[in-house]
Write an enzyme that holds these catalytic residues in place. Structure first.
Site, short mmCIF file in Angstrom:
data_model
loop_
_atom_site.label_atom_id
_atom_site.label_comp_id
_atom_site.label_asym_id
_atom_site.label_seq_id
_atom_site.Cartn_x
_atom_site.Cartn_y
_atom_site.Cartn_z
N ASP A 10 0.87 -1.18 0.00
CA ASP A 10 0.00 0.00 0.00
C ASP A 10 0.91 1.23 0.00
OD1 ASP A 10 0.89 0.28 2.60
OD2 ASP A 10 -1.10 0.31 3.52
N HIS A 11 0.29 2.42 0.20
CA HIS A 11 1.07 3.66 0.16
C HIS A 11 2.18 3.69 1.22
CE1 HIS A 11 -2.35 4.01 2.84
NE2 HIS A 11 -1.66 4.89 3.55
N CYS A 67 3.10 -3.20 4.06
CA CYS A 67 2.25 -2.07 4.42
C CYS A 67 2.95 -1.33 5.56
CB CYS A 67 0.82 -2.52 4.76
SG CYS A 67 0.66 -3.62 6.16
N THR A 69 2.60 -1.75 8.89
CA THR A 69 3.00 -2.69 9.94
C THR A 69 3.27 -4.10 9.42
OG1 THR A 69 0.69 -3.28 10.27
CG2 THR A 69 1.57 -1.50 11.67
N GLY A 70 2.74 -4.42 8.26
CA GLY A 70 2.76 -5.80 7.75
C GLY A 70 1.56 -6.60 8.27
N GLY A 72 -1.87 -5.70 8.59
CA GLY A 72 -3.09 -5.65 7.78
C GLY A 72 -2.95 -6.53 6.55
N HIS A 100 9.31 -24.39 8.33
CA HIS A 100 8.33 -25.13 9.14
C HIS A 100 6.88 -24.95 8.68
CE1 HIS A 100 11.14 -25.44 12.90
NE2 HIS A 100 11.75 -25.79 11.78
N ASN A 101 6.52 -23.75 8.23
CA ASN A 101 5.11 -23.47 7.90
C ASN A 101 4.86 -23.47 6.40
OD1 ASN A 101 5.73 -20.80 10.14
ND2 ASN A 101 4.73 -22.70 10.77
N ARG A 134 8.18 -33.86 9.63
CA ARG A 134 7.22 -33.73 10.74
C ARG A 134 6.34 -32.50 10.59
NH1 ARG A 134 11.86 -31.22 12.57
NH2 ARG A 134 11.63 -29.48 14.02
N HIS A 135 6.78 -31.56 9.74
CA HIS A 135 5.99 -30.33 9.55
C HIS A 135 4.85 -30.52 8.55
CE1 HIS A 135 9.03 -28.36 11.89
NE2 HIS A 135 9.96 -28.76 11.06
N ARG A 138 1.24 -30.86 9.81
CA ARG A 138 0.77 -29.61 10.43
C ARG A 138 0.35 -28.61 9.36
NH1 ARG A 138 6.15 -30.05 14.17
NH2 ARG A 138 5.46 -31.89 15.31
C1 RB5 Z 1 -1.88 2.69 6.49
O1 RB5 Z 1 -1.89 3.89 7.19
C2 RB5 Z 1 -1.71 1.53 7.47
O2 RB5 Z 1 -2.87 1.37 8.24
C3 RB5 Z 1 -1.40 0.27 6.72
O3 RB5 Z 1 -0.28 0.46 5.94
C4 RB5 Z 1 -1.08 -0.95 7.56
O4 RB5 Z 1 -0.14 -0.68 8.54
C5 RB5 Z 1 -2.21 -1.74 8.05
O5 RB5 Z 1 -2.04 -2.79 8.68
#
Ligand code: RB5
Length: 151
Positions: A10-11, A67, A69-70, A72, A100-101, A134-135, A138
């Site tokens: 995203d932005h 994004c 935080t990663g 969302g 593993h995943n 073993r993974h 799962r």
């Molecule tokens: C955008 O402002 C922010 O909410 C998005 O990039 C992300 O962090 C969502 O999880």
């Protein structure tokens, strides 16, 4: 290293996505960029959906979503059948989630990690493959949830 990947942001992740694309191009990786194409505000669920569709179609096996935080992106990606997305901010986890995943999508936050760590996350993710053994049962159980959640 995995030689073909799909990437999206995203932005909030746009600038880091452009840097990661350069890092990957230097390593000879073929990249499909599903957007976004500018730092203008956009909706991360749309980008996650587009990237996951590319994997679900079989055109790509591996993706990267960025994004702020990663989180969302990983929430959205994991709503898609066959997608096992991992939100990572440390190299150990980025490697372990492949081993593993059998994670097929790496997510991270541009407001969490800088360029250097992001490159190491990407390299750890793309340079490792699922160990099976073993993974496997799962991961089979994770995949079975795709079916059981269908209405
Ligand atoms: C955008 O402002 C922010 O909410 C998005 O990039 C992300 O962090 C969502 O999880």
């Amino acid at each position: 290293m995995q030689k073909k990947i799909v990437i999206g942001s995203d932005h909030a992740g746009y600038a880091l996505k452009e840097q990661i694309k350069n890092h990957l191009k230097f390593a000879g990786v073929e990249i499909l960029d599903v957007g976004c194409d500018s730092p203008e505000s956009c909706s991360y669920p749309d980008i996650a959906h587009e990237l996951c569709s590319q994997i679900q179609s079989g055109a790509y096996t591996t993706g990267i979503l960025i994004c702020g935080t990663g989180i969302g992106m990983s929430m959205c990606a994991n709503k898609h059948a066959g997608i096992r997305a991992a939100c990572c901010s440390d190299v150990f986890s980025a490697r372990a989630t492949r081993l593993h995943n059998d994670a097929n999508v790496l997510c991270f936050g541009a407001r969490v990690v800088g360029y250097g760590v992001a490159c190491e996350l990407v390299d750890a993710f793309l340079n490792n493959v699922f160990e099976g053994g073993r993974h496997q049962p799962r991961v089979d159980a994770i995949n079975a949830l795709d079916e059981s959640e269908k209405k």
